[in-house]
Design a protein around this motif. Sequence first.
Motif, mmCIF file in Angstrom:
data_model
loop_
_atom_site.group_PDB
_atom_site.id
_atom_site.type_symbol
_atom_site.label_atom_id
_atom_site.label_comp_id
_atom_site.label_asym_id
_atom_site.label_seq_id
_atom_site.Cartn_x
_atom_site.Cartn_y
_atom_site.Cartn_z
ATOM 1 N N PHE A 1 0.782 -1.278 0.002
ATOM 2 C CA PHE A 1 0.168 0.032 -0.019
ATOM 3 C C PHE A 1 0.905 1.277 -0.156
ATOM 4 O O PHE A 1 1.714 1.395 0.707
ATOM 5 C CB PHE A 1 -0.860 0.055 1.257
ATOM 6 C CG PHE A 1 -1.825 -0.958 1.322
ATOM 7 C CD1 PHE A 1 -3.168 -0.779 1.005
ATOM 8 C CD2 PHE A 1 -1.850 -2.291 1.670
ATOM 9 C CE1 PHE A 1 -4.324 -1.279 1.063
ATOM 10 C CE2 PHE A 1 -2.752 -3.117 1.736
ATOM 11 C CZ PHE A 1 -4.043 -2.874 1.464
ATOM 12 N N ASP A 2 0.603 2.108 -0.896
ATOM 13 C CA ASP A 2 1.185 3.649 -0.826
ATOM 14 C C ASP A 2 0.462 4.080 0.517
ATOM 15 O O ASP A 2 -0.537 3.462 0.841
ATOM 16 C CB ASP A 2 0.553 4.343 -2.029
ATOM 17 C CG ASP A 2 0.991 5.797 -1.725
ATOM 18 O OD1 ASP A 2 1.982 6.203 -1.244
ATOM 19 O OD2 ASP A 2 0.107 6.730 -2.020
ATOM 20 N N MET A 3 0.885 5.133 1.102
ATOM 21 C CA MET A 3 0.293 5.477 2.468
ATOM 22 C C MET A 3 -0.673 6.949 2.441
ATOM 23 O O MET A 3 -1.833 6.442 2.500
ATOM 24 C CB MET A 3 1.559 5.875 3.566
ATOM 25 C CG MET A 3 0.923 6.202 4.846
ATOM 26 S SD MET A 3 2.230 6.742 6.042
ATOM 27 C CE MET A 3 2.768 8.002 5.653
ATOM 28 N N ASP A 4 -0.025 7.944 1.806
ATOM 29 C CA ASP A 4 -0.661 9.313 1.938
ATOM 30 C C ASP A 4 -1.905 9.009 0.631
ATOM 31 O O ASP A 4 -1.635 8.796 -0.514
ATOM 32 C CB ASP A 4 0.269 10.290 1.642
ATOM 33 C CG ASP A 4 1.183 10.345 2.594
ATOM 34 O OD1 ASP A 4 0.817 11.024 3.765
ATOM 35 O OD2 ASP A 4 2.549 9.901 2.459
ATOM 36 N N GLY A 5 -3.106 9.132 1.047
ATOM 37 C CA GLY A 5 -4.255 9.217 0.203
ATOM 38 C C GLY A 5 -4.763 7.805 -0.131
ATOM 39 O O GLY A 5 -5.905 7.678 -0.681
ATOM 40 N N GLU B 1 -2.319 2.502 -5.360
ATOM 41 C CA GLU B 1 -2.143 3.675 -5.243
ATOM 42 C C GLU B 1 -3.058 4.680 -5.671
ATOM 43 O O GLU B 1 -4.026 4.236 -6.079
ATOM 44 C CB GLU B 1 -1.076 3.641 -6.517
ATOM 45 C CG GLU B 1 0.454 3.640 -6.059
ATOM 46 C CD GLU B 1 1.036 4.810 -5.544
ATOM 47 O OE1 GLU B 1 0.285 5.719 -5.319
ATOM 48 O OE2 GLU B 1 2.163 4.531 -5.048
ATOM 49 N N ASP B 2 -2.638 5.959 -5.221
ATOM 50 C CA ASP B 2 -3.842 6.977 -5.642
ATOM 51 C C ASP B 2 -3.181 8.024 -6.391
ATOM 52 O O ASP B 2 -4.164 9.009 -6.994
ATOM 53 C CB ASP B 2 -4.257 7.523 -4.202
ATOM 54 C CG ASP B 2 -3.235 8.437 -3.446
ATOM 55 O OD1 ASP B 2 -2.079 7.832 -3.353
ATOM 56 O OD2 ASP B 2 -3.512 9.337 -3.147
ATOM 57 N N LEU C 1 0.934 5.227 -9.444
ATOM 58 C CA LEU C 1 0.439 4.296 -10.315
ATOM 59 C C LEU C 1 1.431 3.855 -11.317
ATOM 60 O O LEU C 1 1.628 2.525 -11.600
ATOM 61 C CB LEU C 1 -0.655 4.911 -10.948
ATOM 62 C CG LEU C 1 -1.476 3.841 -11.714
ATOM 63 C CD1 LEU C 1 -1.934 2.590 -11.044
ATOM 64 C CD2 LEU C 1 -2.826 4.391 -12.570
ATOM 65 N N ARG C 2 2.195 4.760 -12.022
ATOM 66 C CA ARG C 2 3.375 4.400 -12.844
ATOM 67 C C ARG C 2 4.417 3.312 -12.290
ATOM 68 O O ARG C 2 4.971 2.517 -13.045
ATOM 69 C CB ARG C 2 3.956 5.603 -13.593
ATOM 70 C CG ARG C 2 2.894 6.353 -14.515
ATOM 71 C CD ARG C 2 3.441 7.701 -14.704
ATOM 72 N NE ARG C 2 4.795 7.877 -15.391
ATOM 73 C CZ ARG C 2 5.540 9.038 -15.126
ATOM 74 N NH1 ARG C 2 4.779 10.142 -14.617
ATOM 75 N NH2 ARG C 2 6.617 8.907 -15.432
ATOM 76 N N ALA C 3 4.650 3.738 -10.917
ATOM 77 C CA ALA C 3 5.626 2.959 -10.587
ATOM 78 C C ALA C 3 5.098 1.332 -10.117
ATOM 79 O O ALA C 3 5.780 0.681 -10.218
ATOM 80 C CB ALA C 3 5.987 3.543 -8.948
ATOM 81 N N ALA C 4 3.854 1.345 -9.538
ATOM 82 C CA ALA C 4 3.383 0.377 -9.553
ATOM 83 C C ALA C 4 3.226 -0.643 -10.666
ATOM 84 O O ALA C 4 3.637 -1.836 -10.715
ATOM 85 C CB ALA C 4 1.805 0.508 -8.872
ATOM 86 N N VAL C 5 2.836 -0.062 -11.815
ATOM 87 C CA VAL C 5 2.911 -0.933 -13.101
ATOM 88 C C VAL C 5 4.186 -1.366 -13.503
ATOM 89 O O VAL C 5 4.568 -2.425 -13.973
ATOM 90 C CB VAL C 5 2.093 -0.081 -14.233
ATOM 91 C CG1 VAL C 5 1.970 -0.526 -15.521
ATOM 92 C CG2 VAL C 5 0.617 0.253 -13.840
ATOM 93 N N ALA C 6 5.199 -0.371 -13.651
ATOM 94 C CA ALA C 6 6.452 -0.647 -13.877
ATOM 95 C C ALA C 6 7.206 -1.854 -12.953
ATOM 96 O O ALA C 6 8.162 -2.603 -13.351
ATOM 97 C CB ALA C 6 7.307 0.406 -13.759
ATOM 98 N N SER C 7 6.664 -1.965 -11.693
ATOM 99 C CA SER C 7 7.242 -3.240 -10.886
ATOM 100 C C SER C 7 6.710 -4.364 -11.172
ATOM 101 O O SER C 7 7.429 -5.558 -10.838
ATOM 102 C CB SER C 7 6.652 -2.648 -9.312
ATOM 103 O OG SER C 7 5.245 -3.296 -9.218
ATOM 104 N N ILE D 1 -3.645 -1.314 -8.284
ATOM 105 C CA ILE D 1 -5.120 -1.043 -8.212
ATOM 106 C C ILE D 1 -5.159 0.510 -7.918
ATOM 107 O O ILE D 1 -4.399 0.869 -6.970
ATOM 108 C CB ILE D 1 -5.600 -1.934 -7.029
ATOM 109 C CG1 ILE D 1 -5.736 -3.312 -7.083
ATOM 110 C CG2 ILE D 1 -7.021 -1.138 -6.692
ATOM 111 C CD1 ILE D 1 -5.872 -4.278 -6.050
ATOM 112 N N ALA D 2 -5.713 1.311 -8.638
ATOM 113 C CA ALA D 2 -5.875 2.617 -8.529
ATOM 114 C C ALA D 2 -7.046 3.020 -7.586
ATOM 115 O O ALA D 2 -7.969 2.568 -7.904
ATOM 116 C CB ALA D 2 -5.944 3.406 -9.809
ATOM 117 N N VAL D 3 -6.879 4.047 -6.765
ATOM 118 C CA VAL D 3 -7.877 4.539 -5.939
ATOM 119 C C VAL D 3 -7.881 6.070 -5.889
ATOM 120 O O VAL D 3 -7.544 6.489 -4.999
ATOM 121 C CB VAL D 3 -7.476 4.103 -4.244
ATOM 122 C CG1 VAL D 3 -8.982 4.245 -3.613
ATOM 123 C CG2 VAL D 3 -7.230 2.768 -4.321
#
Length: 231
Positions: free
Chosen positions: A20-24, A178-179, A184-190, A195-197
């Motif tokens: 999880f990303d934290m902020d947002g 990610e929000d 989100l670009r970082a998540a996809v590249a990993s 999952i975008a929120v």
Amino acid sequence: MSNTFYGKGRGGLIPKAAVFDMDGVLVDTEMRWDEFREKIWGSFGLADPRKVEEEIIGMNLRDTAAYIRKYNPALSDEAVYKAFSDVASVIYKERCELMPGVLPLLLEFQKKGIRLAIGSSSPLEWIEWAVRRFELQGYFSHLCSTESMGISGKPDPAVYIEAMRRLGVAPEECVIFEDSSHGLRAAVASGARAIAVPDPRWSRGDFTIADIVVESLEDRRLYEYLGFNRS
């Protein structure tokens, strides 16, 4: 993207881990920063702070300072760090709240034995403030900060790759929440499922690259996508 991890919708396989990303995503901090806009940005001497604010969303503090100094080279990194850190202490310890649906979703992950981590651009101290305040220690086994680990900030996927390494899972076994468009670009590249929120109050950018976009962590479609049953 391959569907070897799970298909979109009902009947999919449950992931082995989530980051999880934290902020947002976990804590509602983005709008709290707005309360301190004049205090922070007034000291930076920028002609158009709103423009810069939108551009730095998702960046770590190190990259944020470098970005702001492009507009005002007279600023020191230390001055930028102090301005943000002084306010962060108030936001994380007193002002912010959990985002809707956080605790029920974390509990669902925990019940299923799914390993969890936080992958954030915020300094580790800020992450720890939030985790302690909301008593989330029992859910997350790893707290990863691009700032404190000295690794490239988002949209570079380094923090998510490191989080998955610590969790002991391959990208195809993991989902990332990610929000922001940077995150989100970082998540996809990993290589993990993204999952975008996005939050309609402030989120900007293209979220179509996500595997799924949900309205909140309470969204029934999210539970279906993860293969969870929700009463």
